[in-house]
Design a protein around this motif. Structure first.
Motif, PDB file in Angstrom:
ATOM      1  N   GLY A 212       0.829  -1.195   0.000  1.00 32.09           N
ATOM      2  CA  GLY A 212       0.000   0.000   0.000  1.00 32.09           C
ATOM      3  C   GLY A 212       0.863   1.244   0.000  1.00 32.09           C
ATOM      4  N   HIS A 260      -0.543   2.834  -9.084  1.00 29.88           N
ATOM      5  CA  HIS A 260      -1.881   3.069  -9.639  1.00 29.88           C
ATOM      6  C   HIS A 260      -2.346   1.853 -10.447  1.00 29.88           C
ATOM      7  N   ALA A 263      -3.656  -0.912  -8.084  1.00 28.49           N
ATOM      8  CA  ALA A 263      -4.632  -0.488  -7.077  1.00 28.49           C
ATOM      9  C   ALA A 263      -5.624  -1.597  -6.745  1.00 28.49           C
ATOM     10  N   SER A 264      -5.963  -1.697  -5.464  1.00 24.82           N
ATOM     11  CA  SER A 264      -6.900  -2.714  -4.997  1.00 24.82           C
ATOM     12  C   SER A 264      -7.769  -2.131  -3.890  1.00 24.82           C
ATOM     13  N   ALA A 265      -8.989  -2.627  -3.801  1.00 22.08           N
ATOM     14  CA  ALA A 265      -9.879  -2.182  -2.722  1.00 22.08           C
ATOM     15  C   ALA A 265      -9.620  -2.936  -1.428  1.00 22.08           C
ATOM     16  N   ASP A 266      -8.833  -4.007  -1.489  1.00 21.15           N
ATOM     17  CA  ASP A 266      -8.626  -4.872  -0.330  1.00 21.15           C
ATOM     18  C   ASP A 266      -7.236  -4.694   0.264  1.00 21.15           C
ATOM     19  N   CYS A 267      -7.172  -4.662   1.586  1.00 20.18           N
ATOM     20  CA  CYS A 267      -5.888  -4.592   2.280  1.00 20.18           C
ATOM     21  C   CYS A 267      -5.211  -5.962   2.204  1.00 20.18           C
ATOM     22  N   ARG A 279      -3.779   3.658   0.836  1.00 23.66           N
ATOM     23  CA  ARG A 279      -4.345   3.145  -0.411  1.00 23.66           C
ATOM     24  C   ARG A 279      -3.688   1.784  -0.673  1.00 23.66           C
ATOM     25  N   TRP A 280      -4.514   0.775  -0.870  1.00 22.50           N
ATOM     26  CA  TRP A 280      -3.995  -0.586  -0.978  1.00 22.50           C
ATOM     27  C   TRP A 280      -3.646  -0.930  -2.423  1.00 22.50           C
TER      28      TRP A 280
END
Length: 318
Positions: A212, A260, A263-267, A279-280
């Protein structure tokens, strides 16, 4: 007697002096602790001042008996307050539990029983009414050693003149932080970061997975201000700290493009670190960082970005 308030002389980061001038330098072990200027007025009291000049005496009641060690002889000394681990190495993480307690003397006294402090002395600036700062290092050290300041909570470790390579290797083998090289003919320069004192740290490196990032500020808001780093442990990615220094502008922009794209929505970390605004990213980027030491929890201390490792994947790290 009234003693002057003196700002400590500071060392400049660097490398060992060249071999042709090696014999002109003294080498001392570098300790990882809290710098302290020690004022002994000769009335049985002791006053400890931090590098900023703050009075930290009350945080270290176990060092109070030093006030009577010289009888009625007044002195100003320079040293480092440390806490030792079970192997006898200075452990900054242990010392942190003692720092910042000057305003809570009862708690400081309790902590002194569980995490004893030790004062490493390495210079004398005033002795009696005589200022020793203009004298060369060798004469100041001789004066310091003549005081015989060795006890349960304080000591005057030896130095060696010359043999810098051997001294550095010995500290590396012992797992110590490094050396301070001091020119034998140098005077004491209060408050100055001087080339007459050089600190040489052993550099450790680690291959890490980027999980992240934190945006920079202002015009750098779309670029990484810091990367969140991880290591594989038992099949999971564990957070081991953040790095925000060591890269050029070109490298920062290159890293931004890679981040960029990943990029992922999940940790990706287990457990998720408490890092507001993170930002993960998919944990596929591998980098190399330099660092000073690790905490007992495994976090990197003073990490600095070294380089991206496109030749490695997270699977290569185990």
């Amino acid at each position: 007697m009234d003693l002057p308030r003196i700002a400590p002389m500071l060392a400049t980061p660097g490398r060992l002096p060249p071999a042709p001038v090696d014999e002109r330098w003294a080498y001392e072990v570098k300790y990882d602790g809290q710098r302290a200027v020690v004022c002994l007025p000769g009335d049985g009291t002791v006053r400890l001042r931090s590098r900023s000049g703050a009075d930290i005496s009350a945080a270290y009641p176990d060092l109070a008996p030093l006030g009577a060690a010289l009888g009625n002889t007044a002195a100003v000394l320079d040293g480092e307050i440390v806490a030792f681990d079970d192997s006898g190495r200075s452990d900054f993480e242990r010392l942190q539990s003692r720092m910042g307690l000057a305003g809570t003397p009862a708690k400081a006294a309790r902590m002194a029983r569980t995490v004893p402090a030790h004062l490493v002395l390495f210079d004398v600036l005033f002795l009696g009414a005589d200022p020793l700062m203009p004298l060369p290092y060798t004469e100041r050290r001789a004066a310091l050693e003549s005081l015989g300041l060795t006890g349960t909570h304080w000591s005057t470790p030896a130095f060696i003149a010359g043999h810098g390579e051997r001294a550095l290797e010995a500290t590396r083998a012992a797992g110590l932080e490094g050396l301070i090289a001091k020119r034998l003919d140098s005077g004491y320069e209060p408050g100055v970061r001087s080339r007459a004192w050089i600190k040489i740290r052993h550099v450790r490196t680690a291959d890490v997975v980027v999980g992240g990032w934190l945006p920079g500020h202002g015009r750098l808001s779309d670029l990484p201000g810091a990367l969140l780093l991880g290591e594989r442990q038992d099949g999971e990615l564990r957070h081991i700290g953040n790095v925000g220094t060591g890269w050029s502008d070109r490298e920062r922009h290159a890293l931004a493009g890679l981040l960029h794209a990943a990029a992922s929505a999940d940790c990706p970390f287990t457990p998720p670190p408490a890092v507001p605004g993170a930002r993960w990213v998919l944990p596929r980027l591998v980098g190399e960082v330099a660092y000073a030491t690790r905490t007992r929890a495994g976090l990197l201390r003073q990490p600095s970005w070294h380089r991206l490792r496109p030749d490695l994947t997270p699977d290569d790290l185990g």
